[in-house]
Design an enzyme around this catalytic site. Structure first.
Site, PDB file in Angstrom:
ATOM      1  CG  ASP A 189      -2.355   0.779   0.802  1.00 59.55           C
ATOM      2  OD1 ASP A 189      -2.590   1.103  -0.194  1.00 59.55           O
ATOM      3  OD2 ASP A 189      -3.081   1.001   1.832  1.00 59.55           O
ATOM      4  CG  HIS A 203       0.486   2.782   3.859  1.00 61.27           C
ATOM      5  ND1 HIS A 203       0.627   1.442   4.481  1.00 61.27           N
ATOM      6  CD2 HIS A 203      -0.756   2.962   3.511  1.00 61.27           C
ATOM      7  CE1 HIS A 203      -0.697   1.025   4.468  1.00 61.27           C
ATOM      8  NE2 HIS A 203      -1.454   1.989   4.094  1.00 61.27           N
TER       9      HIS A 203
END
Length: 881
Positions: free
Chosen positions: A12, A292
């Site tokens: 991701d 993230h």
């Protein structure tokens, strides 16, 4: 316990860096998987069946950094985009999307429960997708992930997925004509199946697998939707993150030293276990923010608040640990040390009321009795630099650790552009400090007419109607008609525009040549279509528009130690400083911006640095993770947002004569959109969501400080290699300037309310040898010295520090074409002598280890003969006696 990860899983993060591949390899992992790569790159690699490759560092000519990497081939990592090329079919095999469940299939065809009547047809349909996916790889072994965000949080999904797939797998395996062997497995099972097929050891390169060097920025998932907005989103939190990294690293090093000296001296009152607990919590809170959707600035407002509170708590804990460690190490009689949380001997350098507050500096109360200020250098190199301390009187003298009065400069403390405090002043002076050194300077009140007191700076206002006199009559404040002006030190002269107050040129005094280097500010809006910029995406409405600056208020401060220009333009307070010291800080311009765009909507602002340096083929360099530089190229065929790249710490543009570096104190987005024009995005405020999962705009902007160093370098020799297509590292001066920017000296003023006010302190302390051999060579950086934690699952040992520590070193690769000016350390050849780093600490055992500390060498190393290869990060487990 005892589990050692073998494979990296990175599905991701929005764009991928080779630094991650390097770190995973150095941690002892054998394989890795990635997903979010530009759709055109995926298409190109899929055509050539090169979605699996050995990811190699650009500076590696031997393959020693290779790691086997699997790239997922389709749009997303969810089930509809994992089984094969047709999401309409794949979605029918996500059994958590059955009718009546909380998810459905956007393609309007729902899954069905597998039974004896439909299993043959459904198995054939699914296997067809698997076969088509296998055509994109060189192996006949296929990986099919089965999951998504927020899945497997309820037991019924486990049952639905497992039971239906079990029926499909049993049927496929029972049909020889299907020619398939299919089973559940882990990521490591997949990679191990490949190694087993080729009869090679895990981690060895499979045959006929290509190697690939480079990175995967900037990511686009469709159309011209480039994810270059998050490089800058929530810049205040990015600043906080970098500050937290600095505070944690400095505290880690001191904690190790204190724990060693506690064994030499009686320091039973030092709260070692309490501080170890705060150290562990700080590590975890900083690590948590590396998510993230954390450091990227792509979390919901409430999550950002939680991250900020955690970081602030950790930061203040580390400041307390640092000041208490400094206190203990500097005490003459360490047995008299006592810990007082309410009345410490030294104050922290600055405080924040909230995580989103601009920090307030601690003020030293001056009297006829000398007041101590302690400085701590967390770098393993000697430093000569300008430092500043805030005091409550303009009539002061400064003494060095030997008691000698040294030259100093006194400045007003500005509360607004033309307003000053009457009880806070700033005193600045040049100091030298050893590697990993602590030293005590004293500041005392003096008579108004003393000739040895701090020299007041001279202040000039441009474009001001104010009639201002300071009550002390110490400072000269004058108004000046508009005319060009400059700042200068012994090395350079920086010229500024009388119209805008912004930088125009730099002249090096030795050569007498003026180089055009100017600063502008530009703004962007968002496009008018339904798809607009958001936290992730940068979708501008055209080229940046230069901010028009008409008769701005300009404040110029001229001094013997530091001079500065402050310009107040819409949304930015812009400060350029020039220091005057023998060290590296005098060789570059210090830039400090306070950005405030809270009154704007769909607005982005960037600082543009223009020069006459026009690179070949529009190339420039930005760094990757502060670890290495990477060559970029601006492509006119791509949209503007595609030519923006991440800049965690540095960027430069160069030609055959010179190089202009922007060194950054925080991670931001950067670009080189036109010849001679570098720009850095400073902040962005977006009204709307960009449909990438956040579900909101970015409207929680703060008044945000950011800091840079602008370093212009002249080549001493012409480049030996053809510059085109060559990745070039920073110069050694740029490396050290960046370190000094990111890791400034710690400043701890004496607390007048301390109960230990009468205890005697050493003039200075250093764990390193005295003299020129002190510390490490210039090209080796002490990344960390981290005391190891005991068993986390044992309450009695959880925060009892181990006797061992992780010593982590990074050897810089640097460009030799530029002169090594302003250095206080020597250049080495990769050899590290720990005897010069720890003069009082004898090591019983030194072992090389993986960065994860899970894989140790079987043999002990010599304390004086460590060797680190260029570019490498090396870890050693050290155990003192």
């Amino acid at each position: 316990p005892g589990v050692k990860p073998q494979a990296g899983w990175s599905i991701d993060p929005f764009g991928l860096s080779p630094t991650m591949a390097y770190l995973l390899k150095q941690m002892g992992l054998k394989n890795m998987l990635i997903q979010r790569v530009h759709y055109s790159v995926k298409k190109y690699l899929a055509k050539k069946k090169e979605l699996e490759f050995l990811w190699r560092q650009e500076w590696d000519d031997s393959g020693r950094t290779d790691i086997f990497c699997h790239m997922m081939p389709f749009y997303s990592y969810d089930i509809p985009h994992s089984c094969g090329p047709d999401p309409k079919i794949c979605c029918q095999f996500d059994f958590n999307r059955l009718p009546g469940m909380r998810y459905n299939c956007p393609w309007k065809v729902a899954p069905v429960v597998i039974d004896d009547e439909n299993v043959a047809a459904r198995a054939e349909m699914l296997l067809d997708q698997y076969r088509k996916k296998s055509q994109l790889y060189r192996q006949n072994i296929v990986l099919i992930p089965l999951g998504d965000d927020f899945r497997y949080d309820k037991s019924n999904e486990w049952d639905l997925q497992y039971q239906n797939y079990k029926k499909l797998f049993d049927y496929m395996n029972s049909q020889p004509k299907m020619k398939v062997d299919i089973k559940f497995g882990t990521l490591s099972d997949y990679f191990n199946a490949i190694y087993k097929k080729h009869k090679i050891a895990p981690g060895d390169p499979p045959p006929n697998i290509p190697s690939l060097s480079g990175d995967f920025f900037t990511y686009a998932d469709r159309d011209d939707h480039y994810w270059s907005g998050y490089y800058t989103s929530r810049p205040f939190q990015k600043v906080l993150d970098r500050e937290m990294e600095h505070q944690l690293r400095g505290a880690e090093i001191l904690f190790f030293l204190v724990s060693r000296y506690l064994k030499i001296h009686d320091g039973s009152k030092f709260p070692l276990i309490e501080f170890m607990q705060s150290l562990v919590n700080a590590r975890r809170n900083l690590a948590l923010f590396q998510h993230h959707d954390g450091i990227t600035g792509t979390s919901k407002d409430s999550v950002v608040e939680d991250y900020g509170d955690r970081l602030l708590t950790a930061m203040m804990d580390m400041k307390r640990l640092t000041t208490e460690s400094i206190t203990f190490l500097m005490m003459k009689e360490k047995s008299k040390y006592s810990y007082s949380k309410e009345k410490p001997m030294f104050n922290v350098d600055e405080k924040r009321e909230k995580h989103f507050s601009i920090p307030e500096r601690s003020v030293l109360k001056i009297s006829d009795t000398p007041q101590s200020v302690i400085f701590y250098n967390s770098l393993a190199h000697k430093r000569e630099t300008v430092v500043s301390v805030y005091v409550d009187s303009p009539f002061v003298i400064v003494r060095d650790p030997r008691g000698k009065i040294i030259p100093s400069q006194i400045d007003l403390f500005w509360t607004d552009r033309d307003s000053v405090s009457t009880d806070v002043y700033k005193v600045s002076f040049v100091m030298a400090i050893q590697a990993l050194g602590i030293c005590q300077y004293t500041i005392e009140k003096t008579h108004k007419l003393s000739t040895k007191k701090a020299v007041p700076s001279e202040i000039t206002f441009y474009n001001s109607n104010m009639n201002m006199e300071h009550s002390s009559s110490v400072f000269t404040i004058k108004k000046s008609p508009s005319k060009p002006f400059s700042l200068e030190n012994y090395y350079m002269k920086a010229g500024f525009s009388q119209a805008t107050g912004l930088l125009q040129n730099i002249t090096f005094k030795a050569e007498g040549i003026t180089h055009p280097v100017s600063i502008k500010f530009v703004t962007y809006g968002t496009r008018k279509s339904s798809e607009k910029s958001g936290a992730y995406l940068f979708l501008p409405d055209g080229e940046g528009r230069e901010v028009t600056i008409v008769d701005p208020f300009i404040r110029v401060i001229q001094g013997t130690v530091v001079s500065e220009v402050s310009v107040f333009v819409e949304n930015v307070e812009h400060v350029v400083r020039l220091y005057n010291s023998p060290g590296a800080d005098s060789l570059s311009l210090d830039i400090y911006n306070i950005v405030d765009i809270r009154d704007k909507l769909n607005f982005e602002i960037a600082m543009r640095v223009c020069s006459d340096i026009k690179s070949e083929d529009n190339s420039f360099h930005t760094d990757l993770n502060g670890f290495q530089m990477h060559r970029r190229k601006t492509y006119s065929k791509l949209p503007l947002q595609a030519n923006y790249y991440p800049m965690p710490t540095a960027m430069f543009v160069e030609n055959s004569q010179k190089r202009l570096n922007i060194l950054s104190g925080q991670s931001l987005g950067a670009a080189y959109l036109k010849p001679g024009e570098m720009e850095v995005m400073l902040d962005r405020r977006l009204n709307q969501d960009d449909s990438r999962g956040l579900g909101q705009g970015v409207l929680d902007n703060k008044q945000t400080p950011n800091k840079f160093r602008l370093l212009l370098e002249i080549r001493k020799i012409s480049p030996l290699l053809e510059m085109k297509n060559q990745v070039k590292p920073l110069s050694l001066l740029a490396h050290l300037t960046s370190l000094h920017l990111i890791h400034p000296l710690y400043v701890s003023p004496r607390n007048p309310d301390s109960s230990n006010i009468d205890l005697e302190l050493l003039p200075s302390f250093s764990s390193t040898l005295d003299g020129s051999s002190s510390g490490l060579t210039c090209d080796v950086h002490l990344l960390n010295l981290r005391t190891l934690q005991n068993k986390d699952d044992d309450p009695s040992l959880k925060f009892v520090p181990q006797n061992s520590a992780a010593l982590i070193l990074h050897r810089f690769s640097f460009d030799c074409d530029f002169p090594n000016l302003g250095l206080s350390c020597t250049i080495g050849n990769g050899k590290v002598d720990l005897n010069s780093l720890f003069k009082d600490i004898k090591l019983k055992d030194i072992r090389s280890t993986s960065l994860s500390l899970l894989y140790e060498s079987n043999s002990s190393l010599s304390q004086s003969h460590l060797f680190i290869k260029p570019n490498d990060i090396s870890a050693f487990k050290i155990t003192p006696y």
